[in-house]
Scaffold this active site. Sequence first.
Site, short mmCIF file in Angstrom:
data_model
loop_
_atom_site.label_atom_id
_atom_site.label_comp_id
_atom_site.label_asym_id
_atom_site.label_seq_id
_atom_site.Cartn_x
_atom_site.Cartn_y
_atom_site.Cartn_z
N GLU A 90 -7.32 -40.25 -21.30
CA GLU A 90 -7.36 -39.79 -22.68
C GLU A 90 -7.90 -38.37 -22.83
OE1 GLU A 90 -9.55 -42.94 -24.57
OE2 GLU A 90 -7.73 -44.09 -24.98
N GLU A 121 -11.90 -54.48 -4.14
CA GLU A 121 -13.23 -54.14 -4.64
C GLU A 121 -14.31 -54.33 -3.59
OE1 GLU A 121 -15.63 -57.56 -6.75
OE2 GLU A 121 -13.78 -57.18 -7.86
#
Length: 307
Positions: A90, A121
């Site tokens: 963004e 992960e």
Amino acid sequence: MTSQNLRSELASLTTEAFRADLAEIDRLPTLDIARLMNGEDTEVPRAVAGRLPQIAAAIDAVAERMARGGRLVYAGAGTAGRLGVLDASECPPTFNTDPAQVVGMIAGGPTAMVTSVEGAEDSEELARQDLDALKLGPEDTVVGISASGRTPYALGAVEHARAVGALTIGLACNEHSALAAAAEHGIEVVVGPELLTGSTRLKAGTAQKLVLNMLSTITMIRLGKTYGNLMVDVRASNDKLRARSRRIVSLATGAGDEEIEKALTECGGEVKNAILTLLADVDGPTAARLLEESGGHLRAALAHTAG
């Protein structure tokens, strides 16, 4: 780590704690569950408020490095990784940053944005490889994001970044976390046990989103990407943003539509430049030069013309 040890470690974390008072939640009316969730969520801003000094110190350190050309890199797995990618994605439309200036790394790569990538992960080495691919340097910042504060991918990213001299921030939702301890700036926003046991996309995810909003937004304010509370570096890439650009110039200058269109055309659609031409009564090339000399800070450029 063995399965038993991992279970013991998770059981000790606040974010994984079981709420016995909510054991019958599935038997409640929908509106009651919604009220419970809403009540839980109201605790998140208070938890963030308790960490504002640490957040502000981290932001000042990030802005100092980014002003010298450094990058801001988020690293996380699962929800934490997705939030980092979201915040990074963004920045270009909001602040006209280069897509390489704020980067979101998620364990498992782009595929992990929509599907689980098994084992990603748990790999510190994968984080090191992802950072090496970015050619990380001392002017860059790496923010490791992990609700538990123990995710190997986030830990590996912070440890590797620190080893190459980059600024490091560890954002976690448990106290005394390994992630915060590994980073130069540790930010631990403790929001308590989740409504659904261990579902850290809830309060922990909201807390992480709030902190990331601050990290990117206030850093951009410090870098001169705004004029007051106006997004003067907005990139007009669609009709809505073009309309917003005209409105921003109007709010900043009070000029009429015809003047605004002329200024934006002369400045190639650059809002900040157009505002400077109108407020300082200079032409487009002069505005561009003044902004370059002022490091992109509109107030500084205006002060120069006034002086």
